[in-house]
Design an enzyme around this catalytic site. Structure first.
Site, PDB file in Angstrom:
ATOM      1  N   HIS A  59       0.859  -1.186   0.000  1.00 27.80           N
ATOM      2  CA  HIS A  59       0.000   0.000   0.000  1.00 27.80           C
ATOM      3  C   HIS A  59       0.896   1.238   0.000  1.00 27.80           C
ATOM      4  CE1 HIS A  59       1.083   0.062   4.195  1.00 27.80           C
ATOM      5  NE2 HIS A  59       0.558  -1.138   4.375  1.00 27.80           N
ATOM      6  N   GLY A 112       1.891   3.091   2.264  1.00 29.01           N
ATOM      7  CA  GLY A 112       2.924   3.102   3.314  1.00 29.01           C
ATOM      8  C   GLY A 112       4.206   2.461   2.797  1.00 29.01           C
ATOM      9  N   HIS A 113       4.066   1.284   2.166  1.00 28.86           N
ATOM     10  CA  HIS A 113       5.242   0.629   1.571  1.00 28.86           C
ATOM     11  C   HIS A 113       5.827   1.502   0.463  1.00 28.86           C
ATOM     12  CE1 HIS A 113       2.839  -2.991   2.945  1.00 28.86           C
ATOM     13  NE2 HIS A 113       3.999  -3.207   3.544  1.00 28.86           N
ATOM     14  N   GLN A 139       7.634 -15.527  12.026  1.00 30.83           N
ATOM     15  CA  GLN A 139       7.167 -14.458  12.910  1.00 30.83           C
ATOM     16  C   GLN A 139       5.679 -14.589  13.250  1.00 30.83           C
ATOM     17  OE1 GLN A 139       8.384 -11.468   9.824  1.00 30.83           O
ATOM     18  NE2 GLN A 139       6.584 -10.340  10.502  1.00 30.83           N
ATOM     19  N   ASP A 192       5.300   0.352  12.724  1.00 34.58           N
ATOM     20  CA  ASP A 192       5.787  -0.785  13.513  1.00 34.58           C
ATOM     21  C   ASP A 192       6.955  -0.293  14.363  1.00 34.58           C
ATOM     22  OD1 ASP A 192       4.141  -3.017  12.373  1.00 34.58           O
ATOM     23  OD2 ASP A 192       5.053  -2.268  10.539  1.00 34.58           O
ATOM     24  N   GLN A 194       9.124  -2.845  16.168  1.00 30.43           N
ATOM     25  CA  GLN A 194       9.957  -3.568  15.189  1.00 30.43           C
ATOM     26  C   GLN A 194      11.167  -2.725  14.795  1.00 30.43           C
ATOM     27  OE1 GLN A 194       8.549  -6.056  11.769  1.00 30.43           O
ATOM     28  NE2 GLN A 194       8.874  -4.186  10.603  1.00 30.43           N
ATOM     29  N   ARG A 218      -3.360  -5.332   6.860  1.00 31.44           N
ATOM     30  CA  ARG A 218      -4.438  -6.007   7.599  1.00 31.44           C
ATOM     31  C   ARG A 218      -5.744  -5.212   7.581  1.00 31.44           C
ATOM     32  NH1 ARG A 218       0.124  -7.984  10.996  1.00 31.44           N
ATOM     33  NH2 ARG A 218       0.085 -10.242  10.820  1.00 31.44           N
TER      34      ARG A 218
HETATM   35  O1  PAF Z   1       7.112  -5.285   8.717  1.00 32.25           O
HETATM   36  C1  PAF Z   1       7.007  -6.326   8.020  1.00 32.25           C
HETATM   37  O2  PAF Z   1       6.299  -6.377   7.011  1.00 32.25           O
HETATM   38  C2  PAF Z   1       7.770  -7.576   8.441  1.00 32.25           C
HETATM   39  O3  PAF Z   1       7.786  -7.725   9.813  1.00 32.25           O
HETATM   40  C3  PAF Z   1       9.193  -7.645   7.854  1.00 32.25           C
HETATM   41  C4  PAF Z   1      10.070  -6.529   8.384  1.00 32.25           C
HETATM   42  C5  PAF Z   1       9.127  -7.571   6.336  1.00 32.25           C
HETATM   43  C6  PAF Z   1       9.845  -8.974   8.230  1.00 32.25           C
HETATM   44  O4  PAF Z   1       9.123 -10.048   7.747  1.00 32.25           O
END
Ligand code: PAF
Length: 292
Positions: free
Chosen positions: A41, A43-44, A68, A158, A161, A195
């Site tokens: 999306h 954001g990416h 994960q 995130d 993360q 999501r």
């Molecule tokens: O943020 C994400 O989409 C995932 O956690 C990542 C960093 C691609 C690792 O699978």
């Protein structure tokens, strides 16, 4: 160096990625990496744009990483649309998309993980997702080893993360610049997330309670409130009034260690995870330097 005419390469094997990255490095080009799980999306896209602006060549990985996800989480149902992802990546100037099968990334008997052994990955999302950050650190380490990027780009949505990856890069001396990029929101405030696609129209409306809680927290801080307990309580109260919402956590933590704080000062992260129906969404804000 310009790359406007080169077609985007789609690589499914580690060897293909290594060969291409070696060739770029021999030409003296810098390489950026945007790790994703696909179903991309805006954001990416903002991460890719940032990477393109900073690096000569940009690799985007599209891989739904099984390590994960805990049993019972949404690994199987996680949305996927690789053709649509490729169209978006071409538009945004990605040079190579790495789309491996699970078997390319993990041998059947793979038993090596990368894990931060402090409280940090056990806070916030780690409380309900105890193996999550071990899986993230493991796959991101593998991607770093495969792509050997100069810089890697992650979203601030995130936030835990991002902090975990920064710590891992420091502790393991990766020598890769980690670039955190701002949260991208829908016009009505909902933070972009793959999501969000799980939400029914009614849930989609309810999900606005997360960004409304962020706005409330930011407003209270701007008005001079410094008690973490009072700000998170006000945010929680707002969220609890939404019938479809169930709070996982609303917490104020140090933005690096992820440990709880009592006072809101610059560098503090105010973060939340909230179930809207069955969908778990996250959002956050950082207390700014300009806070009085
Ligand atoms: O943020 C994400 O989409 C995932 O956690 C990542 C960093 C691609 C690792 O699978």
């Amino acid at each position: 160096m310009e790359n406007e005419t080169a077609p985007m390469i789609i690589a499914t094997t580690i060897a293909q990625v290594r060969t291409q990255v070696d060739a770029w490095k021999k030409e003296g080009l810098t390489v950026g990496l945007v790790p994703t799980m696909g179903y991309l999306h805006e954001g990416h896209a903002s991460l890719v744009d940032r990477a393109v602006s900073q690096c000569d060549r940009v690799v985007v990985s599209v891989f739904v990483n099984p390590t994960q996800f805990a049993p019972g989480e949404d690994l199987e149902s996680y949305p996927r649309d690789f053709d649509r992802d490729c169209a978006l990546l071409r538009q945004h100037g990605c040079s190579l998309v790495f789309h491996p099968e699970v078997s390319e990334m993990y041998a059947d008997d793979a038993a090596t993980y990368v894990e931060i052994l402090s409280e940090m990955p056990r806070q916030l999302c780690g409380k309900t997702r105890p193996i999550h950050f071990r899986g993230v650190c493991t796959v991101v380490t593998k991607l770093f080893n495969i792509v050997t990027p100069d810089a890697a780009f992650f979203g601030q949505k995130d936030a835990q993360q991002l902090a975990v990856i920064r710590r891992m890069v420091r502790d393991l001396s990766f020598g890769i610049e980690i670039v955190g990029c701002p949260i991208v929101r829908e016009a009505d405030g909902l933070a972009k997330s793959s999501r969000n696609t799980y939400l029914s129209p009614e849930e989609r409306r309810s999900a606005l309670v997360l960004s409304r809680a962020v706005a409330l927290g930011q407003r209270l801080v701007a008005q001079g409130e410094r008690s973490a307990a009072r700000v998170t309580a006000a945010m929680s109260q707002l969220i609890s009034a939404e019938p479809l919402a169930r709070i996982d956590y609303v917490s104020a933590v140090d933005g690096e260690s992820m440990l709880p704080v009592e006072q809101l000062a610059p560098g503090v992260l105010v973060a939340m995870a909230v179930y809207i129906g069955k969908t778990r969404l996250i959002d956050n804000f950082m207390v700014e330097e300009s806070a009085p």
